[in-house]
Write a protein that holds these residues in place. Structure first.
Motif, PDB file in Angstrom:
ATOM      1  N   GLY A   1      21.004  35.642  -9.696  1.00 53.76           N
ATOM      2  CA  GLY A   1      19.870  34.720  -9.669  1.00 53.76           C
ATOM      3  C   GLY A   1      20.180  33.334  -9.142  1.00 53.76           C
ATOM      4  O   GLY A   1      19.254  32.524  -8.961  1.00 53.76           O
ATOM      5  N   HIS A   2      21.439  33.024  -8.900  1.00 51.85           N
ATOM      6  CA  HIS A   2      21.783  31.673  -8.435  1.00 51.85           C
ATOM      7  C   HIS A   2      23.158  31.721  -7.785  1.00 51.85           C
ATOM      8  O   HIS A   2      24.169  31.886  -8.452  1.00 51.85           O
ATOM      9  CB  HIS A   2      21.775  30.705  -9.625  1.00 51.85           C
ATOM     10  CG  HIS A   2      21.894  29.263  -9.233  1.00 51.85           C
ATOM     11  ND1 HIS A   2      20.993  28.309  -9.635  1.00 51.85           N
ATOM     12  CD2 HIS A   2      22.807  28.610  -8.476  1.00 51.85           C
ATOM     13  CE1 HIS A   2      21.345  27.128  -9.158  1.00 51.85           C
ATOM     14  NE2 HIS A   2      22.445  27.286  -8.452  1.00 51.85           N
ATOM     15  N   SER A   3      23.162  31.578  -6.465  1.00 49.76           N
ATOM     16  CA  SER A   3      24.421  31.728  -5.737  1.00 49.76           C
ATOM     17  C   SER A   3      24.404  30.825  -4.501  1.00 49.76           C
ATOM     18  O   SER A   3      23.348  30.418  -4.041  1.00 49.76           O
ATOM     19  CB  SER A   3      24.578  33.198  -5.325  1.00 49.76           C
ATOM     20  OG  SER A   3      25.806  33.408  -4.688  1.00 49.76           O
ATOM     21  N   HIS A   4      25.585  30.515  -4.015  1.00 47.79           N
ATOM     22  CA  HIS A   4      25.705  29.667  -2.816  1.00 47.79           C
ATOM     23  C   HIS A   4      26.693  30.286  -1.841  1.00 47.79           C
ATOM     24  O   HIS A   4      27.748  29.703  -1.581  1.00 47.79           O
ATOM     25  CB  HIS A   4      26.204  28.268  -3.202  1.00 47.79           C
ATOM     26  CG  HIS A   4      25.346  27.543  -4.173  1.00 47.79           C
ATOM     27  ND1 HIS A   4      24.201  26.879  -3.802  1.00 47.79           N
ATOM     28  CD2 HIS A   4      25.444  27.371  -5.514  1.00 47.79           C
ATOM     29  CE1 HIS A   4      23.636  26.322  -4.871  1.00 47.79           C
ATOM     30  NE2 HIS A   4      24.369  26.609  -5.927  1.00 47.79           N
ATOM     31  N   PRO A   5      26.398  31.465  -1.282  1.00 44.57           N
ATOM     32  CA  PRO A   5      27.435  32.143  -0.496  1.00 44.57           C
ATOM     33  C   PRO A   5      27.966  31.346   0.700  1.00 44.57           C
ATOM     34  O   PRO A   5      29.180  31.227   0.841  1.00 44.57           O
ATOM     35  CB  PRO A   5      26.773  33.452  -0.066  1.00 44.57           C
ATOM     36  CG  PRO A   5      25.386  33.432  -0.551  1.00 44.57           C
ATOM     37  CD  PRO A   5      25.179  32.258  -1.438  1.00 44.57           C
TER      38      PRO A   5
ATOM     39  N   VAL B   1      11.948  26.671  -2.637  1.00 45.05           N
ATOM     40  CA  VAL B   1      12.610  25.410  -2.322  1.00 45.05           C
ATOM     41  C   VAL B   1      13.391  24.984  -3.555  1.00 45.05           C
ATOM     42  O   VAL B   1      12.913  25.123  -4.681  1.00 45.05           O
ATOM     43  CB  VAL B   1      11.583  24.319  -1.938  1.00 45.05           C
ATOM     44  CG1 VAL B   1      12.184  22.933  -2.010  1.00 45.05           C
ATOM     45  CG2 VAL B   1      11.038  24.577  -0.536  1.00 45.05           C
ATOM     46  N   LYS B   2      14.604  24.505  -3.331  1.00 46.98           N
ATOM     47  CA  LYS B   2      15.458  24.066  -4.435  1.00 46.98           C
ATOM     48  C   LYS B   2      15.406  22.552  -4.540  1.00 46.98           C
ATOM     49  O   LYS B   2      15.561  21.856  -3.531  1.00 46.98           O
ATOM     50  CB  LYS B   2      16.897  24.528  -4.156  1.00 46.98           C
ATOM     51  CG  LYS B   2      17.981  23.871  -4.996  1.00 46.98           C
ATOM     52  CD  LYS B   2      18.192  24.592  -6.298  1.00 46.98           C
ATOM     53  CE  LYS B   2      19.303  23.968  -7.135  1.00 46.98           C
ATOM     54  NZ  LYS B   2      20.644  24.125  -6.574  1.00 46.98           N
ATOM     55  N   LEU B   3      15.202  22.054  -5.745  1.00 44.36           N
ATOM     56  CA  LEU B   3      15.231  20.610  -5.999  1.00 44.36           C
ATOM     57  C   LEU B   3      16.241  20.321  -7.103  1.00 44.36           C
ATOM     58  O   LEU B   3      16.634  21.224  -7.843  1.00 44.36           O
ATOM     59  CB  LEU B   3      13.849  20.111  -6.434  1.00 44.36           C
ATOM     60  CG  LEU B   3      12.707  20.365  -5.443  1.00 44.36           C
ATOM     61  CD1 LEU B   3      11.860  21.537  -5.896  1.00 44.36           C
ATOM     62  CD2 LEU B   3      11.831  19.121  -5.317  1.00 44.36           C
TER      63      LEU B   3
ATOM     64  N   GLU C   1      16.680  25.838 -13.163  1.00 45.35           N
ATOM     65  CA  GLU C   1      18.054  26.332 -13.070  1.00 45.35           C
ATOM     66  C   GLU C   1      18.985  25.589 -14.028  1.00 45.35           C
ATOM     67  O   GLU C   1      18.859  24.372 -14.182  1.00 45.35           O
ATOM     68  CB  GLU C   1      18.567  26.122 -11.643  1.00 45.35           C
ATOM     69  CG  GLU C   1      17.657  26.671 -10.551  1.00 45.35           C
ATOM     70  CD  GLU C   1      17.471  28.171 -10.618  1.00 45.35           C
ATOM     71  OE1 GLU C   1      18.492  28.875 -10.703  1.00 45.35           O
ATOM     72  OE2 GLU C   1      16.314  28.638 -10.610  1.00 45.35           O
ATOM     73  N   HIS C   2      19.891  26.320 -14.635  1.00 45.94           N
ATOM     74  CA  HIS C   2      21.022  25.808 -15.439  1.00 45.94           C
ATOM     75  C   HIS C   2      20.695  25.575 -16.921  1.00 45.94           C
ATOM     76  O   HIS C   2      21.214  26.264 -17.768  1.00 45.94           O
ATOM     77  CB  HIS C   2      21.653  24.554 -14.825  1.00 45.94           C
ATOM     78  CG  HIS C   2      22.071  24.730 -13.409  1.00 45.94           C
ATOM     79  ND1 HIS C   2      22.780  25.820 -12.995  1.00 45.94           N
ATOM     80  CD2 HIS C   2      21.869  23.979 -12.295  1.00 45.94           C
ATOM     81  CE1 HIS C   2      23.000  25.745 -11.688  1.00 45.94           C
ATOM     82  NE2 HIS C   2      22.459  24.637 -11.245  1.00 45.94           N
ATOM     83  N   ILE C   3      19.893  24.531 -17.279  1.00 46.11           N
ATOM     84  CA  ILE C   3      19.453  24.347 -18.669  1.00 46.11           C
ATOM     85  C   ILE C   3      20.659  24.400 -19.620  1.00 46.11           C
ATOM     86  O   ILE C   3      20.792  25.320 -20.427  1.00 46.11           O
ATOM     87  CB  ILE C   3      18.413  25.430 -19.065  1.00 46.11           C
ATOM     88  CG1 ILE C   3      17.388  25.606 -17.940  1.00 46.11           C
ATOM     89  CG2 ILE C   3      17.715  25.075 -20.377  1.00 46.11           C
ATOM     90  CD1 ILE C   3      16.577  26.905 -18.035  1.00 46.11           C
TER      91      ILE C   3
ATOM     92  N   SER D   1      25.672  33.596 -11.294  1.00 45.87           N
ATOM     93  CA  SER D   1      27.026  33.046 -11.361  1.00 45.87           C
ATOM     94  C   SER D   1      27.098  31.603 -10.885  1.00 45.87           C
ATOM     95  O   SER D   1      27.966  30.850 -11.290  1.00 45.87           O
ATOM     96  CB  SER D   1      27.943  33.879 -10.477  1.00 45.87           C
ATOM     97  OG  SER D   1      27.560  33.734  -9.108  1.00 45.87           O
ATOM     98  N   ASP D   2      26.187  31.225  -9.955  1.00 46.44           N
ATOM     99  CA  ASP D   2      26.298  29.951  -9.261  1.00 46.44           C
ATOM    100  C   ASP D   2      27.603  29.909  -8.444  1.00 46.44           C
ATOM    101  O   ASP D   2      28.181  28.849  -8.261  1.00 46.44           O
ATOM    102  CB  ASP D   2      26.252  28.778 -10.249  1.00 46.44           C
ATOM    103  CG  ASP D   2      25.861  27.458  -9.589  1.00 46.44           C
ATOM    104  OD1 ASP D   2      25.520  27.458  -8.401  1.00 46.44           O
ATOM    105  OD2 ASP D   2      25.921  26.427 -10.281  1.00 46.44           O
ATOM    106  N   TRP D   3      28.049  31.108  -7.968  1.00 42.13           N
ATOM    107  CA  TRP D   3      29.245  31.088  -7.129  1.00 42.13           C
ATOM    108  C   TRP D   3      29.082  30.008  -6.072  1.00 42.13           C
ATOM    109  O   TRP D   3      28.019  29.880  -5.507  1.00 42.13           O
ATOM    110  CB  TRP D   3      29.462  32.462  -6.451  1.00 42.13           C
ATOM    111  CG  TRP D   3      30.792  32.508  -5.765  1.00 42.13           C
ATOM    112  CD1 TRP D   3      31.979  32.869  -6.323  1.00 42.13           C
ATOM    113  CD2 TRP D   3      31.076  32.115  -4.412  1.00 42.13           C
ATOM    114  NE1 TRP D   3      32.982  32.722  -5.396  1.00 42.13           N
ATOM    115  CE2 TRP D   3      32.469  32.256  -4.220  1.00 42.13           C
ATOM    116  CE3 TRP D   3      30.301  31.647  -3.356  1.00 42.13           C
ATOM    117  CZ2 TRP D   3      33.095  31.965  -3.005  1.00 42.13           C
ATOM    118  CZ3 TRP D   3      30.917  31.340  -2.154  1.00 42.13           C
ATOM    119  CH2 TRP D   3      32.307  31.501  -1.971  1.00 42.13           C
TER     120      TRP D   3
HETATM  121 ZN   LIG Z   1      23.943  25.924  -7.846  1.00 43.44          ZN
END
Ligand SMILES: [Zn+2]
Length: 531
Positions: free
Chosen positions: A66-70, A281-283, A361-363, A428-430
């Motif tokens: 659900g949250h990644s930065h490849p 969109v990510k903020l 995201e995150h919380i 993971s937020d890899w």
């Molecule tokens: Zn992230």
């Protein structure tokens, strides 16, 4: 027409109430076309149908991080991985033997705890490198970095700066930069003059990374940035091979965005290739607890954490309203409790039917009162349980020390959110944490890494095995507004499938974390096969 592929498995968790008990799945042109049993499968099969018999392996919907930065993550993880460094001596030794890229020393994954009580400062490392070596060392949270004097000079940084968003070039009392750069606007000053690898090299690195992710069972990922030239890279990959994961890419909208920027972000939505699209969109509402840039209701122990990333949080609200009016789904990074509250307040002000388009995201730390609002408003939560491994159950780590015991006890409240009825996508937020979904699924149940005897962090927040699996499947699909297209095993949905040797719903989490992954399929294409 007969299916391209039929997958057989003794146990299939469809996560679809209409099809609870199946042992065969037919796939054609990227979609699941039928589910049934072995007898059905014999009827479906035609010339050219390939049958994959998984035997005792357990088939589940294809897992989605659900949250990644490849691609951006490949940039962020350029150079030496410092994740094993425990203290300052270890850091100095690792830097002394590190390789360079075009004369630069690049490193990442450094734990703030390495500095103990000392401020992050280039004087602690510069003597082992010499005065002329530009070095850029990213802290593990991805929101701050340490640059040497030579790197600061290359970027023309000689003192404090003003930014359109909250960001800091930290300086000594005499005005000399310490090298500690907090938040993207400050880090970008140096990052923009650093060497980078050629596009073809980065394309192949991204492809290899995605194959590695597929080998762990990932069929897709919500990509929380369009950085690292990812749109160019995925196009380049799809020019001659399948993209191993379905990527749903959310470009950033940073403070200072103009009306034209918002229009452009809206126009970009839906741009797509065979196995990727721009979606959302990510903020950023705030930064990180460890960096002192999370937005907290009460300051941390250093008196920090009192402000949003937006100099005026009302501007954030206006921007989300405008994006929502364009029909854009937003995902907002909000770590501190005040940050989360402000995002919830913003979404509460949107038309009722629009609220389910938005996610947070995150919380990382949140009280019950705000937690309950997720389900009430229909706002989706997206969390990364393994990030809590950077904290310690005894609260002696940097994150907990800053927050104090009361707020540290409210760490990563996954279970509270699920029990309240909220959607909870997991990831993971890899490269912030390892991308392997088996490890994250196990951690979400154990609140510690599998196979470790570290005391669990806030163990009352552990998820059940089903909740954890849903975080990577049905809830990930809900958080992306794709529940009618993916996340379950049912006819008409995307053929995203993952098979594990052990059953994620019944195997002990410590064992599941290293179970074999016989099959991963993304959009009907086999991306990992070990049977
Ligand atoms: Zn992230």
């Amino acid at each position: 027409m007969s299916p391209d592929t039929i997958v057989l498995a003794r146990t299939v968790h469809t996560l679809d109430a209409a099809h609870p008990a199946v042992t065969a799945v037919a796939v054609e042109a990227g979609l699941i076309t039928a589910v049934g049993d072995a007898a059905d499968a014999r009827d479906w099969a035609g010339p050219g149908t390939e049958t994959i018999d998984l035997g005792d392996a357990v088939l589940v919907p294809g897992l989605v991080d659900g949250h990644s930065h490849p691609a951006f993550g490949l940039e962020l993880s350029e150079g030496v991985d410092l994740s094993d460094v425990q203290d300052l001596d270890g850091l100095r030794a690792a830097l002394a033997r590190a390789e360079r890229l075009d004369g630069w020393l690049l490193a990442w994954n450094l734990d703030h705890n390495v500095f103990g009580d000392r401020p992050v400062h280039r004087a602690l490392i510069e003597d082992v490198l010499g005065p002329d070596v530009p070095a850029f060392i990213r802290l593990y949270d991805g929101h701050s970095a340490l640059a040497t004097g030579a790197a600061l000079r290359a970027a023309g940084i000689t003192g404090a700066r003003r930014f359109a968003q909250r960001a800091t070039v930290v300086c000594d009392p005499d005005g000399t930069p310490t090298g500690h750069l907090i938040e993207f606007a400050a880090m970008d000053l140096v990052a923009s003059v650093m060497p980078s690898r050629p596009l073809a090299e980065r394309r192949d690195a991204l492809h290899a990374l995605l194959l590695d992710m597929a080998a762990g069972g990932l069929a897709g990922a919500h990509v929380m940035d369009a950085g690292g030239d990812i749109l160019d890279l995925v196009r380049a990959i799809e020019a001659d091979r399948p993209l191993p994961l379905r990527l749903r890419i959310a470009p950033w909208c940073m403070p200072g965005a103009s009306a034209a920027d918002l229009r452009r972000l809206a126009d970009l939505q839906g741009e797509s290739g065979r196995n990727w699209l721009v979606g959302g969109v990510k903020l950023f509402m705030d930064g990180t607890v460890e960096g002192g840039s999370a937005w907290l209701e009460r300051p941390d122990c250093h008196g920090e954490g009192t402000a949003a990333l937006w100099l005026d949080p009302a501007e954030y609200t206006d921007v989300v309203r405008q994006l929502d009016a364009y029909g854009v789904r937003t995902a907002t990074h909000a770590i501190g409790d005040a940050g989360v509250r402000h995002v919830l307040d913003t979404i509460a002000g949107l038309p009722y039917t629009a609220r389910g388009r938005h996610r947070i995201e995150h919380i990382e730390t949140l009280g019950d009162e705000q937690a309950m609002r997720f389900a009430e408003l229909g706002v989706h939560a997206s969390m990364q349980p393994t990030h809590s491994a950077y904290t310690r159950a005894d609260h002696t780590d940097a994150w907990s020390t800053r927050l104090g015991v009361e707020r540290a006890e409210r760490a990563w409240i996954c279970r509270t959110l699920r029990d309240s009825g909220a959607t909870l996508a997991l990831g993971s937020d890899w490269p912030i944490a390892h991308h392997d979904p088996r490890g994250v699924l196990a951690y979400a149940q154990l609140r510690r890494h599998a196979g470790s005897d570290t005391p669990p962090v806030a163990p009352q927040q552990a998820l059940t095995p089903l909740m954890a699996l849903e975080g990577y499947t049905t809830h990930a699909a809900r958080a992306a507004g794709e529940f009618d297209r993916t996340g379950r095993i049912a006819p008409g949905l995307r053929a995203d499938l993952t098979a594990f040797a052990l059953d994620p719903l019944t195997a002990p989490a410590d064992e599941f974390a290293t179970t074999a992954v016989p099959l991963t399929m993304s959009g009907g294409v086999v991306t990992n096969r070990q049977v």
